[in-house]
Design a protein around this motif. Structure first.
Motif, mmCIF file in Angstrom:
data_model
loop_
_atom_site.group_PDB
_atom_site.id
_atom_site.type_symbol
_atom_site.label_atom_id
_atom_site.label_comp_id
_atom_site.label_asym_id
_atom_site.label_seq_id
_atom_site.Cartn_x
_atom_site.Cartn_y
_atom_site.Cartn_z
ATOM 1 N N ALA A 101 0.804 -1.230 0.000
ATOM 2 C CA ALA A 101 0.000 0.000 0.000
ATOM 3 C C ALA A 101 0.831 1.271 0.000
ATOM 4 C CB ALA A 101 -0.935 0.000 1.206
ATOM 5 N N PHE A 102 1.973 1.254 0.673
ATOM 6 C CA PHE A 102 2.698 2.499 0.913
ATOM 7 C C PHE A 102 4.024 2.539 0.152
ATOM 8 C CE2 PHE A 102 -0.127 2.005 4.548
ATOM 9 C CZ PHE A 102 -0.750 3.246 4.551
ATOM 10 N N ASP A 103 4.345 3.718 -0.334
ATOM 11 C CA ASP A 103 5.567 3.904 -1.104
ATOM 12 C C ASP A 103 6.795 3.962 -0.209
ATOM 13 O OD1 ASP A 103 3.987 4.108 -3.423
ATOM 14 O OD2 ASP A 103 3.655 6.248 -3.059
ATOM 15 N N SER A 104 6.623 4.465 0.996
ATOM 16 C CA SER A 104 7.754 4.582 1.916
ATOM 17 C C SER A 104 7.244 4.616 3.347
ATOM 18 C CB SER A 104 8.567 5.850 1.632
ATOM 19 O OG SER A 104 7.746 7.013 1.764
ATOM 20 N N VAL A 105 8.100 4.290 4.290
ATOM 21 C CA VAL A 105 7.742 4.306 5.703
ATOM 22 C C VAL A 105 8.982 4.596 6.533
ATOM 23 C CG1 VAL A 105 8.039 1.794 5.877
ATOM 24 C CG2 VAL A 105 6.692 3.012 7.593
ATOM 25 N N VAL B 233 5.416 6.473 10.276
ATOM 26 C CA VAL B 233 4.873 7.454 9.342
ATOM 27 C C VAL B 233 5.020 6.852 7.950
ATOM 28 C CG1 VAL B 233 4.933 9.822 8.492
ATOM 29 C CG2 VAL B 233 5.653 9.329 10.844
ATOM 30 N N ALA B 234 3.903 6.590 7.301
ATOM 31 C CA ALA B 234 3.920 5.950 5.983
ATOM 32 C C ALA B 234 3.248 6.853 4.964
ATOM 33 C CB ALA B 234 3.207 4.602 6.041
ATOM 34 N N ALA B 235 3.734 6.795 3.728
ATOM 35 C CA ALA B 235 3.236 7.724 2.706
ATOM 36 C C ALA B 235 2.866 7.033 1.407
ATOM 37 C CB ALA B 235 4.293 8.792 2.432
ATOM 38 N N THR B 236 1.833 7.572 0.765
ATOM 39 C CA THR B 236 1.511 7.272 -0.623
ATOM 40 C C THR B 236 1.637 8.590 -1.388
ATOM 41 O OG1 THR B 236 -0.854 7.782 -0.429
ATOM 42 C CG2 THR B 236 -0.160 5.546 0.161
ATOM 43 N N ARG B 237 1.209 8.597 -2.619
ATOM 44 C CA ARG B 237 1.284 9.832 -3.401
ATOM 45 C C ARG B 237 0.439 10.939 -2.796
ATOM 46 N NH1 ARG B 237 -1.325 9.727 -9.256
ATOM 47 N NH2 ARG B 237 -3.161 9.652 -7.892
ATOM 48 N N ASP B 238 -0.708 10.550 -2.208
ATOM 49 C CA ASP B 238 -1.663 11.549 -1.726
ATOM 50 C C ASP B 238 -1.792 11.633 -0.207
ATOM 51 O OD1 ASP B 238 -2.514 12.263 -4.384
ATOM 52 O OD2 ASP B 238 -3.637 10.379 -4.418
ATOM 53 N N ASP B 239 -1.345 10.609 0.502
ATOM 54 C CA ASP B 239 -1.637 10.517 1.928
ATOM 55 C C ASP B 239 -0.401 10.197 2.762
ATOM 56 O OD1 ASP B 239 -4.727 10.574 1.897
ATOM 57 O OD2 ASP B 239 -4.242 9.006 0.441
ATOM 58 N N ASP C 172 3.368 18.059 4.263
ATOM 59 C CA ASP C 172 2.830 19.385 3.956
ATOM 60 C C ASP C 172 2.058 19.400 2.647
ATOM 61 O OD1 ASP C 172 5.291 18.826 2.730
ATOM 62 O OD2 ASP C 172 5.674 20.948 2.333
ATOM 63 N N ALA C 173 2.244 18.372 1.798
ATOM 64 C CA ALA C 173 1.557 18.334 0.509
ATOM 65 C C ALA C 173 0.607 17.149 0.402
ATOM 66 C CB ALA C 173 2.589 18.264 -0.619
ATOM 67 N N ARG C 174 0.311 16.494 1.521
ATOM 68 C CA ARG C 174 -0.531 15.306 1.498
ATOM 69 C C ARG C 174 -1.576 15.371 2.613
ATOM 70 N NH1 ARG C 174 4.629 13.625 -0.108
ATOM 71 N NH2 ARG C 174 4.644 12.194 -1.896
#
Length: 259
Positions: free
Chosen positions: A43-47, A59-65, A120-122
């Motif tokens: 699910a996540f691009d990075s953590v 803290v995990a990130a996708t393109r939008d979240d 800041d952008a998600r």
């Protein structure tokens, strides 16, 4: 081969669907390597992770979240730390002193994780189970106080840790999920002076796996559930059984499938 269903956060999903997905993130926080959970990894691009002696989070990130999750506990020492008496100024109100201290211990690392993952952008989501939920809620209160624009905070099996002013100050959506006989959400803190209230809306899961009406008390919801579940046999329940994160996930999964 078992099919892996990745975690998917959807802005327009129903609260039960969002809660189900976030419960799976909260479960991943119990792993020292969250990416070892296949559904989380897909699910996540990075953590990135952060920790202190008594706190672990991711803290995990996708393109939008971006999702922040705090680990709960099956041990006593975290609760001993959290049971420090009294409240402390926190955000727009006051918070349980023990819980605010735990968040304070990882605050710099948490902020670093948020900035590293481009928060800041998600959209920013916070979650956690048991004491992890209390830390997520306390962290969210401070993040909003410091100007972060949060999207959603969802907790599982979490007691009240904020005073009325802090609990009512949230600009984002706050959801607390409570499983039938889980006693932690109603746990009283040892105080004669301070008062604590729950923040946000409640999702109450009954013994049969149905969703209780929002306006029903827990006692009434159980009575209605027992009446509707006649003929279904003895349903597994109990404080320890119902507090487990796996039980939250299973009931939410069934609800999502039924809808």
């Amino acid at each position: 081969m078992k099919t892996i269903t990745p975690i998917r956060l959807a802005v327009d999903a129903a609260p039960v669907e969002q809660a189900y997905q976030l419960a799976r993130v909260a479960r991943a926080a119990y792993r020292d390597d969250p990416a070892a959970d296949p559904a989380f990894r897909e699910a996540f691009d990075s953590v990135v992770t952060f920790r202190s002696t008594r706190v672990f989070g991711l803290v995990a990130a996708t393109r939008d979240d971006v999702v922040v999750a705090f680990r709960g506990t099956h041990e006593d020492r975290e609760w001993i730390e959290a049971l420090a008496y009294g409240q402390a100024p926190w955000g727009f109100g006051r918070a349980h002193k023990g819980c605010s201290r735990l968040v304070e211990n990882v605050w710099t690392s948490l902020l670093a994780g948020l900035y590293d993952e481009g928060a800041d952008a998600r959209r920013i989501w916070l979650t956690g189970h048991s004491i992890g939920g209390t830390l997520a809620l306390v962290a969210a209160a401070r993040l909003e106080y410091e100007g972060f624009d949060l999207f959603n905070v969802t907790t599982f099996g979490t007691p009240a840790v904020l005073d009325k002013a802090a609990a009512e100050s949230f600009r984002c959506r706050v959801v607390r999920v409570v499983n039938n006989e889980d006693i932690l959400p109603d746990m009283p803190w040892p105080t004669m002076v301070d008062s604590y209230v729950h923040a946000g809306e409640r999702i109450l899961l009954t013994a049969s796996g149905r969703l209780a009406a929002a306006h029903h008390s827990r006692d009434l919801a159980r009575r209605v559930d027992r009446a509707n579940a006649i003929g279904e046999g003895v349903l597994p329940s109990g404080p320890l059984h119902d507090h487990a994160i796996e039980q939250y996930i299973e009931k939410l999964r069934r609800l999502v499938d039924s809808q």
